[in-house]
Design a protein around this motif. Structure first.
Motif, short mmCIF file in Angstrom:
data_model
loop_
_atom_site.label_atom_id
_atom_site.label_comp_id
_atom_site.label_asym_id
_atom_site.label_seq_id
_atom_site.Cartn_x
_atom_site.Cartn_y
_atom_site.Cartn_z
N LYS A 274 0.80 -1.37 -0.03
CA LYS A 274 -0.23 -0.01 -0.16
C LYS A 274 0.86 1.29 -0.18
CE LYS A 274 -3.63 -2.27 -0.54
NZ LYS A 274 -4.78 -1.87 -1.61
N TRP A 282 0.43 -7.14 0.07
CA TRP A 282 -0.90 -7.08 0.09
C TRP A 282 -1.17 -9.10 -0.27
CZ3 TRP A 282 -6.16 -5.77 1.81
CH2 TRP A 282 -6.35 -5.16 2.58
N CYS A 324 -14.48 -6.70 -6.42
CA CYS A 324 -14.48 -4.88 -5.60
C CYS A 324 -14.72 -5.19 -4.44
CB CYS A 324 -15.09 -4.49 -6.57
SG CYS A 324 -14.13 -4.40 -8.23
N LYS B 47 -21.78 -4.30 -10.66
CA LYS B 47 -22.06 -5.30 -9.38
C LYS B 47 -22.88 -5.16 -8.71
CE LYS B 47 -18.42 -3.05 -6.26
NZ LYS B 47 -17.95 -1.90 -7.10
N ALA B 68 -15.73 -5.14 -12.78
CA ALA B 68 -15.22 -5.82 -11.71
C ALA B 68 -14.43 -6.38 -12.44
CB ALA B 68 -15.86 -6.35 -10.77
N SER B 69 -14.71 -7.23 -13.17
CA SER B 69 -14.57 -8.59 -13.98
C SER B 69 -14.27 -8.72 -15.81
CB SER B 69 -15.80 -9.82 -13.54
OG SER B 69 -16.33 -9.70 -13.53
N GLU B 72 -18.93 -9.34 -15.89
CA GLU B 72 -19.46 -8.57 -15.95
C GLU B 72 -19.11 -7.55 -16.88
OE1 GLU B 72 -19.36 -7.29 -11.41
OE2 GLU B 72 -19.51 -5.73 -12.26
N GLY B 89 -13.02 -1.22 -13.23
CA GLY B 89 -12.14 -0.98 -11.97
C GLY B 89 -11.87 -1.32 -10.90
N ASN B 90 -11.77 -3.12 -11.14
CA ASN B 90 -11.22 -3.76 -10.33
C ASN B 90 -9.38 -3.91 -10.60
OD1 ASN B 90 -10.66 -6.05 -7.97
ND2 ASN B 90 -11.81 -7.57 -9.38
N THR B 91 -9.21 -3.49 -8.58
CA THR B 91 -7.55 -3.16 -8.93
C THR B 91 -6.75 -4.20 -9.15
OG1 THR B 91 -7.85 -3.20 -6.40
CG2 THR B 91 -7.25 -1.44 -8.18
N ILE B 92 -7.53 -5.46 -9.37
CA ILE B 92 -7.37 -6.86 -8.67
C ILE B 92 -7.58 -8.16 -10.51
CG2 ILE B 92 -6.64 -8.85 -7.49
CD1 ILE B 92 -8.33 -6.96 -5.19
N LYS B 94 -6.86 -11.03 -13.54
CA LYS B 94 -5.31 -11.78 -14.16
C LYS B 94 -4.63 -11.04 -14.70
CE LYS B 94 -7.41 -15.99 -11.85
NZ LYS B 94 -8.66 -17.58 -12.11
N ASP B 112 -3.73 0.08 -8.51
CA ASP B 112 -3.03 0.84 -7.49
C ASP B 112 -2.23 -0.17 -6.75
OD1 ASP B 112 -3.26 -1.71 -5.67
OD2 ASP B 112 -5.32 -0.75 -4.90
N SER B 113 -0.84 0.02 -7.89
CA SER B 113 0.45 -1.05 -7.51
C SER B 113 1.18 -1.16 -8.61
CB SER B 113 0.20 -2.34 -7.17
OG SER B 113 0.07 -2.59 -7.48
N GLU B 116 0.50 -4.30 -11.39
CA GLU B 116 -0.65 -4.21 -11.44
C GLU B 116 -0.19 -3.73 -13.00
OE1 GLU B 116 -3.14 -6.36 -11.17
OE2 GLU B 116 -4.79 -5.77 -12.31
N LYS B 147 -8.78 -2.85 1.51
CA LYS B 147 -8.08 -3.18 0.28
C LYS B 147 -7.73 -3.00 -1.16
CE LYS B 147 -10.06 -6.94 -1.95
NZ LYS B 147 -11.72 -8.36 -2.47
N PHE B 148 -7.93 -1.55 -1.23
CA PHE B 148 -8.06 -0.82 -2.94
C PHE B 148 -7.91 0.82 -2.52
CE2 PHE B 148 -12.60 -3.45 -2.69
CZ PHE B 148 -11.64 -4.23 -3.32
N GLY B 149 -6.60 0.96 -3.06
CA GLY B 149 -5.86 2.08 -3.32
C GLY B 149 -4.97 2.34 -2.25
#
Lengths: 376, 376
Positions: A274, A282, A324, B47, B68-69, B72, B89-92, B94, B112-113, B116, B147-149
């Motif tokens: 983070k 994470w 999300c 979602k 989110a996927s 979607e 918009g999902n930061t996670i 594959k 956010d990383s 990614e 979790k996000f950001g």
């Protein structure tokens, strides 16, 4: 992990996380319960994992079944099992569901209130009822609320009400709490049950059965006593409280029957920090709270995790799911030690996932498919 | 409740709980967002409720979509919407899901990383990325974790990394927390976003967009500010922090778009007490945490409930679901006031259930079917 599961996963086609259950282990677990408590009937708690192959195996082995709904009763009957091997163990039933179960041949029902007795008297005349009493669940890892059961002092009134309404006031049931590591929990509960038996005898009604519920644990990260230790503790408590007039007894293992028979294969989607100074990484998986790992709620169940990097140095990680939703985090308050070398794309194995995973999955939250399940 | 939903429920065939969503209300909500923030693009958070009829309505009204996927994304494309109207918009994600989205035409991604960014650089060359920064979520009713950001101080490094890897470092995104009743939350977050813009300008990279996320509330039991108040507060904060060089902006309402458009009809299965002296009744419904009411987790979301006995004297109740799971209890710490005359078999209405109900339902926990859903 069993060699059979290892082989299956090697050959699996298809993407995304999955749970694989090995029927050989379920068979071993069933045998262990029968051996540990030879005079007790085993009613498998279908809700733990209602896969048809698991139900058919247990039907063939002679198991009976604890059902939570008419839906589950239908699944059990589909194996060819006779309805006499079914207990409708949910204390919360619509009257038309009771009627449907009765039509299907079910004759054993759980109650914990006068109101439920009246529904059963109308919709299942003459049926046997067990009154569930409250246990405090101390020592259980999965929280037990006051949702099921009545105060033990009220149980005789519930059972007498059943008797006066033409039902067979048949006995007492309790549940010591899921994943119960304290062998003494059954002693305390059986003392309560014996008190209800005495009070009912005083009222001229002879109870015949104690349903000792589930609670038998699966080994997650911490060691738990084996099934034989539970058998000895329970039998000793039965003799202590019922002397030489032992009631008929049943147990309802769910987690204890299938928990250690299954594992989940999942993939590491992202590993990040983070901030530049963060010491805790994470780790995001392609499975989380909404697709099979619901029992990580409040970090209650702590699954063992194996990675292809086991043996390397480890460091603490927050473990989270792929959706999300900010609550889709499995372990954060108590971070999880994982290898420093763990990498994006690694496949990991989450062990002891045979119970309370498949049917806990959402239908498709965030557009992710429900957890794939294989029984081999 | 809308007259249309009332009519639908009167004529509904079929047993068990259901959610009914009124598209007229979704249309009104969309218009309210467009009117409140005329220069901001609306990206519906799929979602919240991915029903095809809702997506088609919003497609026709000109909405864009936050997905989110890949699942979607497929649902949105099925309405005929162009991929340029989609944000992943999902930061996670594959890497193969990023590649699939890119193939399908998606060009806007959240990160956010640094890790990614590298996936996107490989799988979606040249795409636009928004870096999500952490917000503390103070004032939100649904918990917002870390979790996000990323830490705002890390965001410029993430965006510069994107730029150096051939991506378009496009802007900043944040989320102030779902069901956010504090209008000041956006002011705080936009100040952070403006700082990132300044730092990036200093590094020679001009950012263009701020994704102001969701958080717009639905009215549950407590009053919440209306959409126009949010529009004014957000516009004032934008001007305060960006002056006369306003960035392109988007919002991602989910709950605010569909929450108040739907309600759940459910049935009272049992009303009982745990002991003769209990003052608090237990009211058990045929719906609970595992079949649509997941957001009652930790009693976070408190739904308004209407009964056929409203107006009669009330008393506190514990409200619980129908499954044999002890955590399937909606309101216990803070009991719910319901009419003393409420009876077993009564149909009740749970309001403001259009968001985060259908897809949160399990596939069949305890043998109960997933929540039935109707969009009218």
């Amino acid at each position: 992990m069993s060699e059979r599961i290892r082989d299956f996963l090697r050959q699996r086609q298809g993407d995304g996380p999955c749970v694989v259950v090995d029927l050989d282990i379920v068979r071993d677990n069933y045998s262990a319960f029968v051996k540990a408590l030879p005079d007790t009937s085993v009613y498998y708690a279908v809700k733990a994992n209602p896969d048809p192959a698991i139900l058919s195996l247990l039907e063939g082995l002679g198991s009976s079944f604890d059902c939570a709904s008419v839906g589950e009763i239908g699944m059990v009957l589909a194996t060819g099992a006779d309805a006499s091997r079914i207990s409708y163990g949910n204390t919360i039933k619509k009257e038309r569901d009771i009627a449907r179960a009765y039509e299907l041949g079910v004759r054993l029902f759980a109650v914990d209130s006068l109101e439920e007795v009246e529904k059963i008297a109308r919709a299942a005349p003459g049926a046997r009822v067990l009154c569930r009493v409250l246990c405090d669940g101390a020592g259980a890892e999965w929280p037990l609320s006051r949702k099921f059961g009545c105060d033990p002092a009220m149980a005789p009134d519930v059972l007498e009400h059943a008797h006066r309404n033409g039902l067979a006031a048949y006995g007492v049931s309790f549940h010591v709490g899921s994943q119960q590591a304290n062998l003494g929990a059954w002693d305390f509960a059986l003392a309560m049950a014996a008190d209800v038996f005495k009070e009912m005898a005083f009222r001229g009604i002879e109870l015949k059965m104690v349903n000792m519920g589930g609670g038998f644990p699966t080994r997650y990260l911490k060691d738990v006593p084996g099934v034989p230790s539970y058998g000895e503790a329970i039998f000793a408590a039965l003799v202590k409280h019922f002397g030489n007039r032992l009631p008929a007894t049943i147990i309802e293992p769910g987690r204890g029957m299938v928990g250690n028979a299954g594992l989940i294969e999942a993939e590491v989607v992202l590993i990040s920090r983070k901030s530049a100074e963060d010491t805790v990484r994470w780790v995001y998986l392609d499975i989380g709270k909404f697709h099979g790992l619901a029992e990580t709620m409040d970090e209650a169940i702590r699954y063992p995790i194996r990675t292809p990097r086991d043996g390397d140095a480890t460091a603490p990680c927050v473990l989270a799911g792929p959706t999300c939703d900010s609550v889709d985090v499995m372990y954060e308050k108590t971070p999880y030690e994982l290898p420093v070398s763990l990498s994006i794309g690694d496949k990991i194995l989450i062990e002891a996932c045979g119970a309370y995973t498949t049917t806990y999955s959402t239908v498709g939250f965030n557009g992710f498919a429900p957890l794939a399940s294989y029984v081999i």
